[in-house]
Design a protein around this motif. Sequence first.
Motif, mmCIF file in Angstrom:
data_model
loop_
_atom_site.group_PDB
_atom_site.id
_atom_site.type_symbol
_atom_site.label_atom_id
_atom_site.label_comp_id
_atom_site.label_asym_id
_atom_site.label_seq_id
_atom_site.Cartn_x
_atom_site.Cartn_y
_atom_site.Cartn_z
ATOM 1 N N VAL A 49 0.843 -1.202 0.000
ATOM 2 C CA VAL A 49 0.000 0.000 0.000
ATOM 3 C C VAL A 49 0.879 1.252 0.000
ATOM 4 O O VAL A 49 1.813 1.348 0.785
ATOM 5 C CB VAL A 49 -0.881 -0.034 1.269
ATOM 6 N N VAL A 98 -5.528 4.289 -0.148
ATOM 7 C CA VAL A 98 -5.540 3.336 0.971
ATOM 8 C C VAL A 98 -6.816 3.487 1.812
ATOM 9 O O VAL A 98 -7.234 2.540 2.481
ATOM 10 C CB VAL A 98 -4.266 3.486 1.837
ATOM 11 N N LEU A 101 -9.797 0.832 -0.428
ATOM 12 C CA LEU A 101 -9.038 -0.143 -1.211
ATOM 13 C C LEU A 101 -9.947 -0.926 -2.167
ATOM 14 O O LEU A 101 -10.998 -1.435 -1.745
ATOM 15 C CB LEU A 101 -8.295 -1.107 -0.272
ATOM 16 N N SER A 113 3.235 -1.806 4.093
ATOM 17 C CA SER A 113 3.336 -0.417 3.633
ATOM 18 C C SER A 113 4.654 0.177 4.116
ATOM 19 O O SER A 113 4.950 0.149 5.310
ATOM 20 C CB SER A 113 2.161 0.421 4.138
ATOM 21 N N HIS A 117 1.125 4.240 4.007
ATOM 22 C CA HIS A 117 -0.204 4.459 4.603
ATOM 23 C C HIS A 117 -0.168 5.584 5.640
ATOM 24 O O HIS A 117 -1.181 6.199 5.940
ATOM 25 C CB HIS A 117 -0.747 3.159 5.228
#
Length: 265
Positions: A49, A98, A101, A113, A117
């Motif tokens: 992410v 994020v 999603l 991540s 994030h």
Amino acid sequence: MNNETLTAFKEMQKQSWGLFAPLEIVTTMCAASLVNFSCIKKNDAVLDVGCGTGVVAITAARAGAKVSALDLSPTLIEHARKNVSIANVAVDLRVGDVESLPYPDNAFDAVLSQFGHMFAPRPQIAIQEMLRVLKPGGIITFSTWPPDLFVGKLFHLVAKFLPPPEGISPPPLWGNPNFVREQLGNKVQDLIFDQSMMKFPALSLGHYRQSVESTVGPVLKFVQESQHDLIRLNQFRVELEALASQYYADNHIHQHYLMSRAYKI
Ligand SMILES: C[S@@+](CC[C@H](N)C(=O)[O-])C[C@H]1O[C@@H](n2cnc3c(N)ncnc32)[C@H](O)[C@@H]1O
């Protein structure tokens, strides 16, 4: 924070992170640390992410995982596509947020991540989404910048000169273990932390400053906005170099960071 402010903030983030690609040279090293820390196995379904140019995603794919990766910036996703092709691996890359999603519930064995994030303006929404797409028993792992160490202080400095809209959570909160514990709450078990260090090469403090001014979203945004106020810009630059000097040795800025890992219940 109303919807209009939120949309404008995310649009600004999408634009300002678009020039991050040159820093993949320094985040590549940390990607190996995060992938090792995440204990992923061959054939695991893994999500990266805030993937940027794909350094974590590609490292995980090279370890045999089936990887998906997402980032807010279309420019960085394009760059990630080129990296995936050069590395000759398969990664499902998407532009996305994020906080929303585009994956079903319980889809991944691991969600990772790296300094990604933490930039979502609403931490609870981001973490709920990351946990939603993670299978029960799956692993969540992220790297973040602590508020009391260099990069956290750098973001604090930027926020002093260019305050974010009200209601936007400061990203370095994610570098505080108590905050991480609070955000993950009782949805995880076996939460552990580790520390690592990114060595950012710089020929001088001026080189470091120039590099972050042209690549790191929030710094770049402040510098763009300050072109009409050179006194303020100069003051920022003096403070930035003074801060960076405390962490500068052997042609590197030493940037310590936190890694967090837990299992979804
Ligand atoms: C410091 S860069 C890290 C990139 C990459 N993970 C790396 O380690 O090289 C932060 C990344 O987070 C992304 N990002 C910021 N806010 C985001 C959001 N709401 N959703 C997805 N990605 C986001 C940015 O576009 C940027 O690529």
